[in-house]
Enzyme design. Structure first.
Site, PDB file in Angstrom:
ATOM      1  N   TYR A 114      36.190 -39.767   6.212  1.00 30.51           N
ATOM      2  CA  TYR A 114      36.876 -38.695   6.772  1.00 30.51           C
ATOM      3  C   TYR A 114      36.542 -36.976   5.909  1.00 30.51           C
ATOM      4  O   TYR A 114      35.279 -37.135   5.243  1.00 30.51           O
ATOM      5  CB  TYR A 114      38.354 -38.850   5.541  1.00 30.51           C
ATOM      6  CG  TYR A 114      39.034 -37.718   6.483  1.00 30.51           C
ATOM      7  CD1 TYR A 114      39.826 -37.947   7.372  1.00 30.51           C
ATOM      8  CD2 TYR A 114      38.825 -36.736   5.439  1.00 30.51           C
ATOM      9  CE1 TYR A 114      41.434 -36.808   7.932  1.00 30.51           C
ATOM     10  CE2 TYR A 114      40.333 -35.799   5.554  1.00 30.51           C
ATOM     11  CZ  TYR A 114      41.295 -35.837   6.980  1.00 30.51           C
ATOM     12  OH  TYR A 114      41.944 -34.842   6.808  1.00 30.51           O
ATOM     13  N   TRP A 116      36.772 -32.942   7.436  1.00 29.40           N
ATOM     14  CA  TRP A 116      36.081 -31.913   8.791  1.00 29.40           C
ATOM     15  C   TRP A 116      34.901 -31.969   9.568  1.00 29.40           C
ATOM     16  O   TRP A 116      34.581 -31.250  10.457  1.00 29.40           O
ATOM     17  CB  TRP A 116      36.239 -30.971   8.998  1.00 29.40           C
ATOM     18  CG  TRP A 116      38.510 -30.431   8.816  1.00 29.40           C
ATOM     19  CD1 TRP A 116      39.380 -31.471   8.222  1.00 29.40           C
ATOM     20  CD2 TRP A 116      39.094 -29.239   9.662  1.00 29.40           C
ATOM     21  NE1 TRP A 116      40.425 -31.397   8.907  1.00 29.40           N
ATOM     22  CE2 TRP A 116      40.601 -29.489   9.281  1.00 29.40           C
ATOM     23  CE3 TRP A 116      38.854 -28.274   9.803  1.00 29.40           C
ATOM     24  CZ2 TRP A 116      41.356 -29.112   9.763  1.00 29.40           C
ATOM     25  CZ3 TRP A 116      39.690 -27.380  10.327  1.00 29.40           C
ATOM     26  CH2 TRP A 116      41.597 -28.228  10.135  1.00 29.40           C
TER      27      TRP A 116
END
Length: 774
Positions: A114, A116
């Site tokens: 996980y 960005w």
């Protein structure tokens, strides 16, 4: 130097920039000519792209290299690294992946990864990793986000697909044209609005908010932090106790009924379950009337202010904006469900300028009067495995292999993970209770990361493969919540011996005999052109005409023309509910969900409800009386570029700032500018004190994202010298329904730090050993 509008473009989550270079060195990032509100975050990369924290060659943790997988895992974050060649690194990683999948099965590989990452459709790190892992037989994945995991699960039961609703958010233009009142639960902080996953062509939030104010729109900020709404909006501030949003909304619902302000015709036609919810509101279910007097003690707000807000909402065209932060607390499903319910009771869902929106300024793209680009992505293939965890349950997975967990009405079992592969994220930033995670981090045999800088994730790995930044590669910048397509052009050569993720995985796939499967024989440029061609076709289906690729490259960017009319979320459903039913079991808004009720969860019943957060129970409120809000920082995106000059300039004596109300500071004899110790039963960190009435009494605010920097590396429970608030936050799920993170349910105490201030090491690389002959 060429004219600024002819310099190469690059894209990032915080904006688009023109890159100025000199002799292969980045000298400046200039704001994109389309953007009148350029984010200063971008400048933070200039001094670190080739700085001391840059990872320049493949690195292997010493014990792992000398003694093999699983060796001295307690020394992760402590031991030196040995620099190796790419050939050796590829051979070692390929062999370890083969060992794990042949000995333990592919489900023993965790590739949730996980984070960005960076902007760019092709070089998106998780897409590259997931494509690679699917080529080798699959992996255990994660589902959901740390941003709004609870909403991702509850909203489909109540209103429909959450991600689609985000793309259909009612535009600011609609609010300006038809609205009268915006009530922002959790605020609308511009620090969040400066970023957008996948890229930002033009920042719009500040401009649109101020245009709304100039048009006469009134604003109410329902948040423990006054600065969560821009000062220029002259918003009324209702400072409520963190974690009590659901109670306040439920009391507003009861006020609407008490004072005959609910839109019964809308409720009858467009919703189901209101009668069941009435029984909860009026106390028929439990003997407690959920009125404003009941909520006042919970929310720390006068009851009359709650009633008055309900009346204002019903008296005019009003928009309820709910920040994603409401989901990141214990029982985080309830705030969103209650807000949807109140919006339905007001009868304004689907009307211009009214209803509900999931977070103006939570990112730049929410509320834009824009045509969205349906961008294509790197094809990832099919995962042969169905094994997954909710994204925020990683520590529990590692600590309790074979243990059970519940999620969205079903029971599952945690896999036994032996290898973790991460690319494009930093769990030592975004995960809660880092001391618990540090203990869990000892469990896997091997941890591999693709990373460009020596952050805590890299330091706590076994194999570190150096990747490039967006400035060192070509790509295609497209966000699903932005109207721009950007030709991201390589500005400088890769630093040191770094490679892009595609090249990294190509090398490992070659060592495993799977290069053809992974690459399909295509180069970087061929993949980018393929993704652009697929995007052209998607756009054509929606009436958007993208130029030919050669023309696009000459121009450097493309912007889709805006829609003819302002976007209004769920307008088609309101106008024609039979022709456009919601994707819920009833086709309507489910104020009571029979599906959720059938799960029989005591922490998430079948209608919106108030349940006290676990942190409020027992003795914690007495021992730790301050609510900690760890929100998105102004000077970086999460932990990205915390080591850059822009983020470091905001520190206090090198520590992350923590904001406290003057009365709380005076009660503890604390003054602005001194270093304080923030602590609870889970951990402690240092912070630089800011004294300001921007926060309500009893609340302190410390932004997330300071790089984790333990005083005693490798020891769970060690003081974080730098100020990472996730050593303090709790690692339990929002409920058994969504299992989301609850960072904002956190109680702490603060005292002056009386010891000698320890030196920071967060931005220092580990000891690196050069092999003979290297």
């Amino acid at each position: 130097m060429p004219a600024k509008d002819r310099l190469p473009l690059t894209g990032s989550h915080w904006g688009t920039y023109r890159v100025e270079t000199d002799n292969g060195v980045v000298r400046a990032l200039h704001g994109f000519e389309e953007d009148d509100d350029v984010s200063p975050i971008g400048s933070g990369i200039i001094d670190v792209i080739d700085g001391p924290t840059r990872i320049r060659a493949p690195m292997i943790r010493k014990s792992w290299l000398e003694s093999g997988p699983g060796s001295n895992t307690h020394l992760r974050g402590v031991e030196p690294f040995v620099e190796v060649s790419w050939e050796q690194a590829e051979r070692l990683v390929a062999a370890e992946l083969d060992r794990v999948r042949s000995t333990h099965g592919n489900e023993a590989i965790y590739g949730g990864s996980y984070g960005w990452s960076s902007a760019g459709r092709f070089h998106h790190a998780q897409s590259q990793l997931h494509r690679f892992l699917k080529c080798i037989g699959g992996y255990t994945r994660s589902i959901g986000t740390y941003s709004f995991a609870a909403a991702e699960v509850i909203v489909p039961h109540v209103l429909g697909d959450y991600w689609q609703l985000l793309l259909q958010s009612t535009s600011w233009q609609s609010v300006i044209d038809a609205g009268r009142l915006v009530v922002a639960f959790g605020g609308m902080p511009l620090s969040n609005g400066q970023v957008n996953a996948g890229g930002v062509g033009r920042h719009l939030q500040r401009e649109q908010m101020r245009a709304a104010r100039a048009a006469g729109i009134e604003f109410v900020n329902v948040s423990p932090i006054r600065g969560d709404v821009d000062d220029s909006l002259n918003a009324e501030w209702l400072p409520l106790r963190p974690g009590s949003d659901a109670a306040m909304l439920i009391a507003i619902a009861q006020t609407l009924i008490d004072e005959d302000l609910a839109d019964d015709a809308f409720l009858e036609r467009y919703t189901v379950g209101m009668e069941r919810f009435r029984g909860y509101l009026d106390g028929s279910d439990d003997g407690i009337v959920k009125d404003a007097d009941w909520a006042a003690a919970i929310c720390a707000l006068p009851a009359e202010r709650i009633r008055e807000l309900a009346r204002r909402l019903a008296a005019c065209r009003s928009m309820i904006s709910v920040s994603w932060s409401l989901t990141r607390q214990h029982h985080g499903e309830q705030g969103f469900w209650a807000a949807i319910t109140v919006a339905a009771m007001l009868g304004q869902i689907g009307l211009p300028g009214g209803g509900i929106t999931f977070g103006y300024s939570t990112t730049n793209g929410i509320g834009g009067h824009d045509t969205r680009i349906p961008g294509a992505s790197l094809p990832q293939g099919q995962n042969a495995l169905s094994t997954f965890i909710p994204v925020a349950r990683i520590s529990d997975m590692l600590l309790h292999p074979g243990g059970s967990f519940e999620f969205n009405g079903r029971s599952y079992e945690y896999p036994d993970i032996h290898l973790v592969y991460w690319a494009g994220g930093n769990p030592f930033h975004h995960h809660q209770d880092l001391n618990k995670m540090l203990a869990a981090w000892r469990k896997p045999d091997t941890i591999i990361v693709n990373e460009w800088c020596w952050n805590a994730m890299a330091k706590h790995s076994d194999v570190v493969l150096p990747c490039t930044t967006t400035l060192e590669r070509n790509d295609l910048g497209i966000s699903p919540r932005d109207p721009y397509v950007i030709d991201m052009q390589q500005a400088i050569a890769p630093v040191g011996n770094s490679r892009n993720d595609y090249a990294i995985f190509t090398g490992i796939a070659r060592a495993m005999g799977l290069e053809a499967e992974f690459t399909e024989g295509r180069s970087e440029q061929q993949w980018i052109e393929s993704i652009y061609a697929a995007t052209v076709e998607r756009c054509r289906e929606r009436g958007i005409q993208l130029p030919a690729y050669s023309e696009f490259r000459r121009a450097g960017w493309f912007k889709a023309p805006p829609p003819a009319e302002p976007v209004v979320m769920l307008q088609a459903f309101r106008d024609h509910p039979d022709a456009h039913p919601l994707p819920t079991p009833s086709g309507k808004i489910e104020i009571f969900s029979a599906t959720v009720a059938s799960f029989e969860y005591d922490d998430c019943p079948g209608h919106p409800a108030w349940m006290a957060p676990s942190e409020w129970l027992g003795g914690d409120t007495a021992d730790f009386p301050l609510h900690l809000v760890s929100n998105q920082p102004k000077t970086r995106l999460h932990s990205q570029l915390d080591h850059g000059s822009h983020s470091r300039a905001a520190k206090i004596r090198g520590r992350e700032p923590i904001v406290m109300h003057p009365t709380d500071a005076a009660a503890r004899g604390l003054v602005a500018g001194e270093i304080v110790r923030v602590f609870n039963r889970r951990g402690a960190c240092l912070g630089g004190l800011v004294v300001d009435d921007q926060v309500m009494p009893g609340v302190v605010q410390m932004s997330a994202g300071a790089w984790y920097d333990p005083l005693e590396p490798g020891r769970p429970g060690s003081l974080c010298k730098h100020g990472n608030p996730n050593v303090l936050t709790a690692d339990i799920g929002t409920s058994r329904l969504a299992q989301g993170p609850i960072a904002h349910t956190c109680l702490v105490e603060i005292e002056r730090y009386a010891d000698a201030l320890p030196p920071l090491t967060a931005f220092e690389p580990p000891l690196i050993i050069k092999q003979p002959g290297a």
